[in-house]
Design a protein around this motif. Sequence first.
Motif, PDB file in Angstrom:
ATOM      1  N   GLN A  49       0.852  -1.187   0.000  1.00  0.00           N
ATOM      2  CA  GLN A  49       0.000   0.000   0.000  1.00  0.00           C
ATOM      3  C   GLN A  49       0.883   1.230   0.000  1.00  0.00           C
ATOM      4  O   GLN A  49       1.988   1.207   0.540  1.00  0.00           O
ATOM      5  CB  GLN A  49      -0.879  -0.023   1.251  1.00  0.00           C
ATOM      6  CG  GLN A  49      -1.920   1.040   1.321  1.00  0.00           C
ATOM      7  CD  GLN A  49      -2.792   0.879   2.559  1.00  0.00           C
ATOM      8  OE1 GLN A  49      -2.560   0.002   3.410  1.00  0.00           O
ATOM      9  NE2 GLN A  49      -3.794   1.718   2.672  1.00  0.00           N
ATOM     10  N   ALA A  50       0.403   2.316  -0.613  1.00  0.00           N
ATOM     11  CA  ALA A  50       1.146   3.577  -0.627  1.00  0.00           C
ATOM     12  C   ALA A  50       0.162   4.738  -0.519  1.00  0.00           C
ATOM     13  O   ALA A  50      -0.964   4.655  -1.016  1.00  0.00           O
ATOM     14  CB  ALA A  50       1.969   3.701  -1.900  1.00  0.00           C
ATOM     15  N   VAL A  56       4.366   7.972   2.015  1.00  0.00           N
ATOM     16  CA  VAL A  56       4.709   6.728   2.715  1.00  0.00           C
ATOM     17  C   VAL A  56       4.287   5.531   1.887  1.00  0.00           C
ATOM     18  O   VAL A  56       3.417   5.623   1.012  1.00  0.00           O
ATOM     19  CB  VAL A  56       4.041   6.632   4.110  1.00  0.00           C
ATOM     20  CG1 VAL A  56       4.499   7.747   5.027  1.00  0.00           C
ATOM     21  CG2 VAL A  56       2.538   6.606   4.004  1.00  0.00           C
ATOM     22  N   TRP A  58       3.923   0.943   2.427  1.00  0.00           N
ATOM     23  CA  TRP A  58       4.044  -0.261   3.240  1.00  0.00           C
ATOM     24  C   TRP A  58       4.646  -1.356   2.372  1.00  0.00           C
ATOM     25  O   TRP A  58       4.194  -1.593   1.260  1.00  0.00           O
ATOM     26  CB  TRP A  58       2.684  -0.743   3.719  1.00  0.00           C
ATOM     27  CG  TRP A  58       2.059   0.081   4.793  1.00  0.00           C
ATOM     28  CD1 TRP A  58       1.154   1.091   4.627  1.00  0.00           C
ATOM     29  CD2 TRP A  58       2.264  -0.039   6.195  1.00  0.00           C
ATOM     30  NE1 TRP A  58       0.795   1.604   5.851  1.00  0.00           N
ATOM     31  CE2 TRP A  58       1.459   0.920   6.821  1.00  0.00           C
ATOM     32  CE3 TRP A  58       3.052  -0.874   6.975  1.00  0.00           C
ATOM     33  CZ2 TRP A  58       1.421   1.061   8.205  1.00  0.00           C
ATOM     34  CZ3 TRP A  58       3.014  -0.728   8.345  1.00  0.00           C
ATOM     35  CH2 TRP A  58       2.204   0.232   8.951  1.00  0.00           C
ATOM     36  N   ARG A  67       4.848  -6.511   8.103  1.00  0.00           N
ATOM     37  CA  ARG A  67       4.906  -5.457   7.090  1.00  0.00           C
ATOM     38  C   ARG A  67       5.582  -4.239   7.689  1.00  0.00           C
ATOM     39  O   ARG A  67       5.563  -4.027   8.900  1.00  0.00           O
ATOM     40  CB  ARG A  67       3.539  -5.141   6.509  1.00  0.00           C
ATOM     41  CG  ARG A  67       2.599  -4.405   7.381  1.00  0.00           C
ATOM     42  CD  ARG A  67       1.278  -4.225   6.655  1.00  0.00           C
ATOM     43  NE  ARG A  67       0.497  -3.177   7.280  1.00  0.00           N
ATOM     44  CZ  ARG A  67      -0.404  -2.449   6.662  1.00  0.00           C
ATOM     45  NH1 ARG A  67      -0.658  -2.652   5.402  1.00  0.00           N
ATOM     46  NH2 ARG A  67      -1.058  -1.516   7.298  1.00  0.00           N
ATOM     47  N   LYS A  68       6.189  -3.431   6.825  1.00  0.00           N
ATOM     48  CA  LYS A  68       6.992  -2.295   7.294  1.00  0.00           C
ATOM     49  C   LYS A  68       6.548  -1.014   6.592  1.00  0.00           C
ATOM     50  O   LYS A  68       6.239  -1.022   5.410  1.00  0.00           O
ATOM     51  CB  LYS A  68       8.470  -2.550   7.000  1.00  0.00           C
ATOM     52  CG  LYS A  68       9.039  -3.741   7.743  1.00  0.00           C
ATOM     53  CD  LYS A  68      10.492  -3.969   7.382  1.00  0.00           C
ATOM     54  CE  LYS A  68      11.065  -5.111   8.167  1.00  0.00           C
ATOM     55  NZ  LYS A  68      10.968  -6.379   7.502  1.00  0.00           N
ATOM     56  N   LEU A  69       6.592   0.089   7.347  1.00  0.00           N
ATOM     57  CA  LEU A  69       6.237   1.408   6.846  1.00  0.00           C
ATOM     58  C   LEU A  69       7.498   2.220   6.614  1.00  0.00           C
ATOM     59  O   LEU A  69       8.397   2.243   7.463  1.00  0.00           O
ATOM     60  CB  LEU A  69       5.351   2.131   7.866  1.00  0.00           C
ATOM     61  CG  LEU A  69       4.981   3.579   7.548  1.00  0.00           C
ATOM     62  CD1 LEU A  69       4.015   3.639   6.372  1.00  0.00           C
ATOM     63  CD2 LEU A  69       4.379   4.250   8.767  1.00  0.00           C
ATOM     64  N   ASP A  71       8.849   6.197   5.013  1.00  0.00           N
ATOM     65  CA  ASP A  71       8.386   7.517   4.584  1.00  0.00           C
ATOM     66  C   ASP A  71       9.529   8.300   3.917  1.00  0.00           C
ATOM     67  O   ASP A  71      10.671   8.193   4.322  1.00  0.00           O
ATOM     68  CB  ASP A  71       7.808   8.298   5.759  1.00  0.00           C
ATOM     69  CG  ASP A  71       8.834   8.632   6.811  1.00  0.00           C
ATOM     70  OD1 ASP A  71       9.213   9.803   6.902  1.00  0.00           O
ATOM     71  OD2 ASP A  71       9.262   7.699   7.516  1.00  0.00           O
TER      72      ASP A  71
END
Length: 80
Positions: A49-50, A56, A58, A67-69, A71
């Motif tokens: 996802q963005a 940012v 994911w 899962r990682k975020l 930015d």
Amino acid sequence: MLGQTKPGQAKPARTLEGRALRKDWAQLTGHVVEVWLKGDRVVTGIVEQAAPDDSVLWIAADGADRRKLFDQSTGYEVWA
């Protein structure tokens, strides 16, 4: 690993895998990308996802990894 640098160029235009630096993170959902920070590759994974404003994204969970975020304002770069 980043590709070779051309004279007068601070960073290579593409990775050895042929990936290029991307700023349009919102367009990368479903794509395999490399996330870099200060010249070090942090992770390679699929964008789950963005944000529509490219701020940012994911990276999808992979096995035991959550899962990682990431930015852009922190300095992360995405190569796809």
